[in-house]
Design an enzyme around this catalytic site. Sequence first.
Site, PDB file in Angstrom:
ATOM      1  CB  ALA A   1      -0.912  -0.005   1.221  1.00  0.00           C
TER       2      ALA A   1
ATOM      3  N   GLY B   1       0.457  -5.096   0.891  1.00  0.00           N
ATOM      4  CA  GLY B   1      -0.690  -5.103  -0.004  1.00  0.00           C
ATOM      5  C   GLY B   1      -0.393  -5.750  -1.340  1.00  0.00           C
TER       6      GLY B   1
ATOM      7  CD  GLU C   1      -2.996  -7.846   2.723  1.00  0.00           C
ATOM      8  OE1 GLU C   1      -4.128  -8.125   3.140  1.00  0.00           O
ATOM      9  OE2 GLU C   1      -2.376  -6.812   3.040  1.00  0.00           O
TER      10      GLU C   1
ATOM     11  CD  GLU D   1       1.263  -5.758   5.777  1.00  0.00           C
ATOM     12  OE1 GLU D   1       0.511  -5.769   4.793  1.00  0.00           O
ATOM     13  OE2 GLU D   1       2.074  -6.677   6.018  1.00  0.00           O
TER      14      GLU D   1
END
Length: 173
Positions: free
Chosen positions: A71, A114, A117, A137
Amino acid sequence: RAGAAFQYLLVQKTGAQKNVGLIQLNRPKALNALCEGLMAELRRALEAMESDPEVGAIVLTGSQKAFAAGADIKEMQNKTFQENYSGGFLAGWDKVSLVRKPIIAAVNGYALGGGCELAMMCDIIYAGEKAEFGQPEILLGTIPGAGGTQRLTRAVGKSLAMEMVLTGDRISA
């Protein structure tokens, strides 16, 4: 041309019969960090390919250096939890897992946070020699937020998933 409408993606139909949708994340300076604009474009591109009867399968890829480094931290760093939560941060990220046509993640380089993911939301992951997967994270004081803990457990097993999520360690292809 399909690619002209996108700022953060390169989109085309490829293959001998032009029946494979190819979506390439294209933010090279940010290692394909997943900003809100990129994710909105990705949803649009996926919807277009899903409704195109000529497209039989979709390949999602990045660059040799990064599939997606996660992200966009710069975009979210000044927001509070409440701002992210009430603003629907991550809303729509699951579009990849909802597309009915097969999606193949072609991963080389970093697939972190992300990005990892996003790859796991695809039906198949094809990992190149330089692919690195991780959920770092925890190093920022948080945990994966788009289903990464559940998908990672199914992909690599409970022990390795816990090690990756709790330490931020990466694995290769």
